[in-house]
Design a protein around this motif. Structure first.
Motif, PDB file in Angstrom:
ATOM      1  N   ASP A  79      19.181  52.647  37.103  1.00  0.00           N
ATOM      2  CA  ASP A  79      18.556  51.406  36.662  1.00  0.00           C
ATOM      3  C   ASP A  79      19.335  50.780  35.507  1.00  0.00           C
ATOM      4  O   ASP A  79      18.782  50.401  34.478  1.00  0.00           O
ATOM      5  CB  ASP A  79      17.091  51.637  36.256  1.00  0.00           C
ATOM      6  N   VAL A  80      20.661  50.674  35.682  1.00  0.00           N
ATOM      7  CA  VAL A  80      21.539  50.147  34.636  1.00  0.00           C
ATOM      8  C   VAL A  80      22.540  49.165  35.240  1.00  0.00           C
ATOM      9  O   VAL A  80      23.135  49.430  36.280  1.00  0.00           O
ATOM     10  CB  VAL A  80      22.321  51.295  33.946  1.00  0.00           C
ATOM     11  N   TRP A  81      22.715  48.006  34.551  1.00  0.00           N
ATOM     12  CA  TRP A  81      23.763  47.048  34.899  1.00  0.00           C
ATOM     13  C   TRP A  81      24.983  47.329  34.034  1.00  0.00           C
ATOM     14  O   TRP A  81      24.866  47.493  32.824  1.00  0.00           O
ATOM     15  CB  TRP A  81      23.299  45.611  34.639  1.00  0.00           C
TER      16      TRP A  81
ATOM     17  N   MET B  20      13.289  46.900  37.736  1.00  0.00           N
ATOM     18  CA  MET B  20      14.725  46.724  37.655  1.00  0.00           C
ATOM     19  C   MET B  20      15.060  46.135  36.287  1.00  0.00           C
ATOM     20  O   MET B  20      14.455  45.152  35.866  1.00  0.00           O
ATOM     21  CB  MET B  20      15.210  45.810  38.778  1.00  0.00           C
ATOM     22  N   SER B  21      16.037  46.715  35.624  1.00  0.00           N
ATOM     23  CA  SER B  21      16.442  46.209  34.313  1.00  0.00           C
ATOM     24  C   SER B  21      17.133  44.853  34.460  1.00  0.00           C
ATOM     25  O   SER B  21      17.708  44.554  35.500  1.00  0.00           O
ATOM     26  CB  SER B  21      17.361  47.207  33.610  1.00  0.00           C
ATOM     27  N   PRO B  22      17.081  44.008  33.416  1.00  0.00           N
ATOM     28  CA  PRO B  22      17.693  42.683  33.498  1.00  0.00           C
ATOM     29  C   PRO B  22      19.219  42.763  33.419  1.00  0.00           C
ATOM     30  O   PRO B  22      19.777  43.702  32.856  1.00  0.00           O
ATOM     31  CB  PRO B  22      17.128  41.952  32.282  1.00  0.00           C
TER      32      PRO B  22
ATOM     33  N   ASN C 249      22.948  41.943  32.096  1.00  0.00           N
ATOM     34  CA  ASN C 249      23.499  41.786  30.753  1.00  0.00           C
ATOM     35  C   ASN C 249      23.741  40.316  30.439  1.00  0.00           C
ATOM     36  O   ASN C 249      23.582  39.871  29.306  1.00  0.00           O
ATOM     37  CB  ASN C 249      24.810  42.565  30.602  1.00  0.00           C
TER      38      ASN C 249
ATOM     39  N   TYR D 174      25.046  47.090  39.501  1.00  0.00           N
ATOM     40  CA  TYR D 174      23.769  47.746  39.231  1.00  0.00           C
ATOM     41  C   TYR D 174      23.712  49.112  39.894  1.00  0.00           C
ATOM     42  O   TYR D 174      23.901  49.231  41.104  1.00  0.00           O
ATOM     43  CB  TYR D 174      22.612  46.882  39.737  1.00  0.00           C
TER      44      TYR D 174
END
Length: 129
Positions: A51-53, A1-3, A5, A46
């Protein structure tokens, strides 16, 4: 999972319409006049598929340790803390794409609780020592 922002702690998190939504909490303060962390009103969504916030419309009030839930398609932020305990409720209006204060208040100011969907109403669950 991406962090995220915006890094944060003691925030609200809920599942809403196929996405994870995170809001409020403590975040780093970039202002040298106020070092440390401050409550934030930022909201991020999310996309599980991408896989983008993505930054979303911020809350109207800074909140930490608050109830954050989705019920019948409406996001709600309830209570919390911002230097004092809060009794306000914010609802996200999908039509106007903004947060609005609900006409009522919580029966008491509170923070550090969870929201559980029970049929068609909210039930708060308090954790005590």
């Amino acid at each position: 999972m991406s962090p995220l922002n915006t890094g944060r702690g003691q925030h609200g998190c809920t599942w809403h319409r196929g996405s994870i939504v995170v809001g409020g909490g403590w975040s780093s303060n970039e202002d040298p006049n106020y070092p440390g962390q401050i409550p934030t009103k930022s909201v991020e969504t999310y996309s599980v598929l991408d896989d983008v916030w993505t930054e979303s419309v911020p809350l109207r009030h800074r909140r930490t340790l608050f109830g954050f839930t989705s019920l019948n398609g409406t996001l709600a932020a309830l209570g919390g803390w911002e230097g004092d305990f809060l009794d306000t409720i914010e609802l996200f209006d999908a039509e106007s794409q903004g947060w609005e204060y609900a006409p009522g208040y919580l029966a008491q100011k509170k923070s550090a609780f969870a929201m559980v969907e029970t049929s068609s109403f909210f039930q708060d669950v308090e954790c005590t020592d």
